[in-house]
Design an enzyme around this catalytic site. Structure first.
Site, mmCIF file in Angstrom:
data_model
loop_
_atom_site.group_PDB
_atom_site.id
_atom_site.type_symbol
_atom_site.label_atom_id
_atom_site.label_comp_id
_atom_site.label_asym_id
_atom_site.label_seq_id
_atom_site.Cartn_x
_atom_site.Cartn_y
_atom_site.Cartn_z
ATOM 1 C CE LYS A 1 -3.767 -2.536 2.062
ATOM 2 N NZ LYS A 1 -4.464 -2.994 3.265
ATOM 3 C CD GLN B 1 -3.315 -4.577 6.367
ATOM 4 O OE1 GLN B 1 -3.250 -3.604 5.633
ATOM 5 N NE2 GLN B 1 -3.877 -5.718 5.976
ATOM 6 C CG ASP C 1 -9.619 -0.624 4.419
ATOM 7 O OD1 ASP C 1 -9.268 -0.881 3.240
ATOM 8 O OD2 ASP C 1 -8.954 -0.955 5.415
#
Ligand code: NAD
Length: 281
Positions: free
Chosen positions: A52, A96, A119
């Site tokens: 990422k 995460q 997200d």
């Protein structure tokens, strides 16, 4: 031979488009910033976080890394998210997953400001997706819609079957296909006669989390098959939830693993970061 849907090429094309949008924003004096939080040192998570960061660098997004100790308390993590929510120079916040067992993931997801939820996991983001309002969409299913569209595969009116009902893949996938006017069925671990259901699919999305479970017996001749699964086989080779060689003999189009859905997930994360500026405006 089926058409191989090349996620690597399509994601590269998307990243090039995003690079331009980021440059346009820079020209307006706006620097897009993503905060990435990792708790602990899970090796798979470290690889994902590293990818990422690389993608951010490539398209010109500033990334701020917060690497927290495994022992970090839930309160400490929530307090960091609170600070990042307040910071005007942070556009997106990504935590995460998975988190260590002592931290409540749902609580953490809900703590992220919906306008920074790149997200797309926040309950408000899921709600806006459900009722067709603007908001962030979970990256993996959003990437699959891009794969289909950019490969010239029509969704409207098609029989679409999604195997799996997870909050991050199966459910948002079904909602997105519905938004694109597909006729959608969601199959799961309690579905009776799975083969009978999947054989109806013009578009079959497989997010079952079981290596090579889907063989040609589950697939209608000429179907489009999207494989979301990622597993490591013996000898460290990657494979998906679909038995690629077997299914390739009957389908019209298929995504490989690696190089199918995976690269699109990161491209869509970058897309959400770029879009976050609009939502915050
Ligand atoms: P999950 O384990 O949360 O969900 C799996 C779903 O499959 C469940 O809803 C369950 O009901 C269903 N299921 C399990 N066994 C079944 C069976 N025998 N028959 C029918 N349905 C069954 O998994 P997930 O998070 O949705 O991920 C699915 C897969 O996709 C995993 O392999 C994961 O690693 C992968 N994944 C890939 C990406 C990517 O970027 N490529 C992103 C997320 C997940």
């Amino acid at each position: 031979m089926p058409m191989v849907i090349d996620g690597k090429a399509i994601s590269t094309q998307m990243k090039e488009e995003l690079k331009q949008k980021v440059a346009d924003r820079k020209a307006q004096g706006i620097e897009i910033t993503l905060a990435v939080i990792q708790v602990g040192k899970d090796p798979a998570s470290s690889v994902y976080v590293g990818n990422k960061k690389k993608a951010c660098e490539y398209i010109g997004i500033r990334s701020l890394a917060f690497e927290l100790e495994e022992e970090t308390t839930e309160q400490e993590l929530l307090s960091l998210i609170g600070q990042l929510n307040e910071r005007a120079d942070v556009n997106g916040i990504l935590v995460q997953l998975p988190l260590p067992a002592h931290i409540d993931e749902d609580k953490v997801i809900a703590a992220i400001h919906p306008a920074k939820d790149v997200d797309g996991f926040h309950p408000q983001s899921v709600g806006t997706l459900c009722i067709g309002q603007p908001g962030f969409v979970s990256c993996t299913p959003a990437g699959i819609i891009q794969l289909l569209k950019r490969s010239g595969i029509e969704i409207a009116g098609k029989e679409c079957v999604v195997i799996g009902r997870s909050n991050i893949v199966g459910k948002p996938m079904a909602l997105l296909l519905l938004r694109e006017n597909g006729t959608v069925t969601v199959a799961h671990s309690r579905t009776r006669d799975l083969k009978e259901v999947t054989k109806r699919a013009d578009i079959l999305i497989v997010a079952v989390g079981k290596p090579k479970m889907i063989t040609k017996e589950y697939v209608k001749q000429g179907a489009v098959v999207i494989d979301v699964g990622i597993h490591r086989e013996e000898g460290n080779r990657l494979c998906g939830d679909v038995d690629y060689e077997d299914v390739a003999s009957v389908c019209h189009a298929i995504t490989p693993v690696p190089g199918g859905v995976g690269p699109m997930t990161i491209a869509m994360l970058m897309h959400n970061c770029v879009e976050s500026v609009k939502l915050q405006e």
